[in-house]
Scaffold this active site. Structure first.
Site, PDB file in Angstrom:
ATOM      1  N   LYS A 216       0.820  -1.222   0.000  1.00 15.45           N
ATOM      2  CA  LYS A 216       0.000   0.000   0.000  1.00 15.45           C
ATOM      3  C   LYS A 216       0.851   1.267   0.000  1.00 15.45           C
ATOM      4  O   LYS A 216       0.401   2.321  -0.427  1.00 15.45           O
ATOM      5  CB  LYS A 216      -0.982  -0.021   1.165  1.00 15.45           C
ATOM      6  CG  LYS A 216      -2.026  -1.107   0.969  1.00 15.45           C
ATOM      7  CD  LYS A 216      -3.192  -1.025   1.922  1.00 15.45           C
ATOM      8  CE  LYS A 216      -4.272  -2.010   1.533  1.00 15.45           C
ATOM      9  NZ  LYS A 216      -3.864  -3.427   1.615  1.00 15.45           N
TER      10      LYS A 216
HETATM   11  C1  LIG Z   1      -4.439  -4.520   0.871  1.00 14.19           C
HETATM   12  C2  LIG Z   1      -3.654  -5.783   0.778  1.00 14.19           C
HETATM   13  C3  LIG Z   1      -3.993  -6.804  -0.147  1.00 14.19           C
HETATM   14  C4  LIG Z   1      -5.214  -6.729  -1.045  1.00 14.19           C
HETATM   15  O1  LIG Z   1      -5.105  -5.774  -2.066  1.00 14.19           O
HETATM   16  P1  LIG Z   1      -6.403  -5.245  -2.823  1.00 14.19           P
HETATM   17  O2  LIG Z   1      -5.937  -4.104  -3.637  1.00 14.19           O
HETATM   18  O3  LIG Z   1      -7.355  -4.810  -1.725  1.00 14.19           O
HETATM   19  O4  LIG Z   1      -6.960  -6.355  -3.629  1.00 14.19           O
HETATM   20  C5  LIG Z   1      -3.175  -7.925  -0.211  1.00 14.19           C
HETATM   21  N1  LIG Z   1      -2.122  -8.077   0.606  1.00 14.19           N
HETATM   22  C6  LIG Z   1      -1.764  -7.124   1.510  1.00 14.19           C
HETATM   23  C7  LIG Z   1      -0.590  -7.364   2.411  1.00 14.19           C
HETATM   24  C8  LIG Z   1      -2.515  -5.942   1.618  1.00 14.19           C
HETATM   25  O5  LIG Z   1      -2.161  -5.012   2.536  1.00 14.19           O
END
Ligand SMILES: *Cc1c(COP(=O)(O)O)cnc(C)c1O
Length: 455
Positions: A109
């Site tokens: 993120k």
């Molecule tokens: C947010 C997240 C995901 C999922 O990603 P999306 O964009 O919501 O599909 C997968 N793995 C981790 C570690 C995350 O923080």
């Protein structure tokens, strides 16, 4: 480039307006009017650094920011990453793992939220405006959002989390940030209470207006856009194969939707492999065309524990050939019946293959990847890797996206691999740092009073 709503209810807006709007004012999601075909540019971008490539890939979508200003903003966004490649590609068995976790909070993120923080600061400074971000977190997103805006002028961030219900490490990743514009509110209640507080405070429209309240939710177009870049990056790291496939551990459909955009832009992705945990609403959809709400299961890959995927409406919009009427009808039907269906799904539907992975399989995969290749994968990454392995075709390179550093998910790693050392210097050092948080009761009036007093 103008942006439209998937529900057709707003006048077209510019990139900067779309970023500040977040969710479209008609309740839909913002999408670009057109997706540029960059095939003719692909040859010219091979030698670029990650940040240079990011600027090149995103620029056509952000044409209301002067190119040199935009490039500098993108450069700043990726300075906080600790690896010289930003997102290194690591061969593990027959699969290539793209590590997206070298940002300040060790989760993918950061790639989007570091960029979003820079964008917010740029636009607010230009307009002479202020923004107060209010968010609720059960753990991970809060720290990435805080890291994105800490120390930025014109922005304050207020993050509510349930006291004692996030992991100690997650809490410290937030509360050790001591910048003046960061306010950690530990709420005497559950995560649901925090989300209800958020809704109630946002529903007071005069307060929202007076204090320029904003969100950093996962549907912001800029977050999707920043994630498009590393699909291109991985292709260059593979030396530009004629075709490659990508496996994506999926929750809210933001990450994999960025891959969809990359493919529409002309990047030769074959299949997008959608990997879920037991929360399999999307895996079921790509099997059957039926989108049906289930109940939430708490899993070993908690960042993917979702009921409905907030970015999925963008995919639907393209499935319906950019028709806002059919998109709205589907969403309305789903909201009324908890179920909606695509009849005779075809076209872009076939770009995806999907499956769900259980907790047992996840821990087994973590164990096997470590035993066979000496690579320590976090549980989210393991979910994607397992399906990458399963769906890989002969002579087609397969990339598996690694979305978090294993040290963030200590309990799962200990369960899968009890003897393995699993640390990261950033997390290990947190114990020694000073923390700051404010304990609050679960009362929207108290939250509002706190925001008033802090402005
Ligand atoms: C947010 C997240 C995901 C999922 O990603 P999306 O964009 O919501 O599909 C997968 N793995 C981790 C570690 C995350 O923080």
């Amino acid at each position: 480039m103008k942006y439209l709503s998937t529900r057709g209810g707003i006048e077209p807006v510019s990139f900067k307006a779309a970023v500040m709007m977040g969710l479209a004012n008609d309740g839909g999601l913002l999408v670009p009017e057109t997706i540029p075909d960059v095939t003719p540019m692909l040859g010219q971008w091979a030698q670029l650094s990650y940040a240079e490539l990011a600027a090149a890939v995103m620029q056509p979508f952000a044409d209301d920011i002067e190119p040199t200003v935009f490039e500098a903003l993108v450069q700043r966004s990726y300075q906080s990453f600790s690896h010289p490649d930003t997102a290194p590609l690591v061969p593990v068995g027959g699969v290539h793992i793209l590590e997206l976790f070298h940002g300040p909070t060790l989760a993918f993120k950061d790639i989007a939220l570091q960029f979003l923080g820079e964008l917010f600061e740029h636009v607010l400074c230009e307009r002479g405006e202020q923004l107060n971000i209010l968010g609720a977190t059960s753990g991970d997103t809060g720290s990435a959002a805080i890291a994105g805006v800490r120390g930025k002028s014109g922005i304050r961030i207020f993050i509510m989390f349930p006291e004692g219900r996030t992991s100690p490490t997650q809490e410290r990743q937030m509360t050790t940030v001591l910048d003046d514009n960061v306010f950690n509110l530990s709420i005497n209640g559950s995560f649901d209470d925090c989300q209800n507080l958020l809704k109630t405070v946002f529903s007071d429209l005069s307060f929202k207006d007076q204090y320029a309240l904003g969100a950093v939710n996962s549907v912001n177009w800029a977050r999707v856009l920043a994630q498009v870049v590393y699909y291109f990056w991985s292709w260059y790291q593979l030396s530009q194969p004629a075709r490659f496939d990508v496996a994506v551990p999926t929750g809210n459909f933001g990450n994999i939707f960025a891959g969809f955009i990359a493919k529409r832009m002309g990047l030769p992705i074959g299949k997008l492999v959608l990997a879920t945990n037991a929360n399999d609403i999307l895996a079921r959809f790509f099997d059957t065309g039926v989108y049906q709400r289930g109940t939430v299961h708490f899993s070993q890959s908690p960042a993917m524990d979702i009921q409905v995927a907030s970015n999925f409406e963008r995919y639907l919009y393209y499935q319906f050939d950019q028709d806002p009427i059919q998109t709205s009808a589907f969403m309305q039907h789903f909201s009324d019946q908890q179920r909606a269906e695509i009849s005779a799904p075809a076209g872009i539907f076939d770009w995806f293959v999907a499956d769900a992975v259980s907790d047992v399989e996840t821990l087994q995969a973590m164990n096997r990847i470590h035993q066979q290749y000496g690579y320590l994968a976090d549980p989210h990454t393991a979910v994607g890797y397992l399906l990458a392995d399963r769906f890989q075709e002969p002579d087609v390179p397969m990339v598996a996206l690694a979305t978090a550093h294993p040290a963030k998910f200590e309990a799962a790693v200990t369960q899968a691999l009890p003897k393995v050392v699993n640390t990261h210097s950033v997390l290990a050092g947190l114990d020694r740092l000073e923390t700051r948080k404010t304990a609050m009761v679960s009362d929207p009036e108290a939250i509002k009073a706190f925001i008033r007093a802090s402005c």
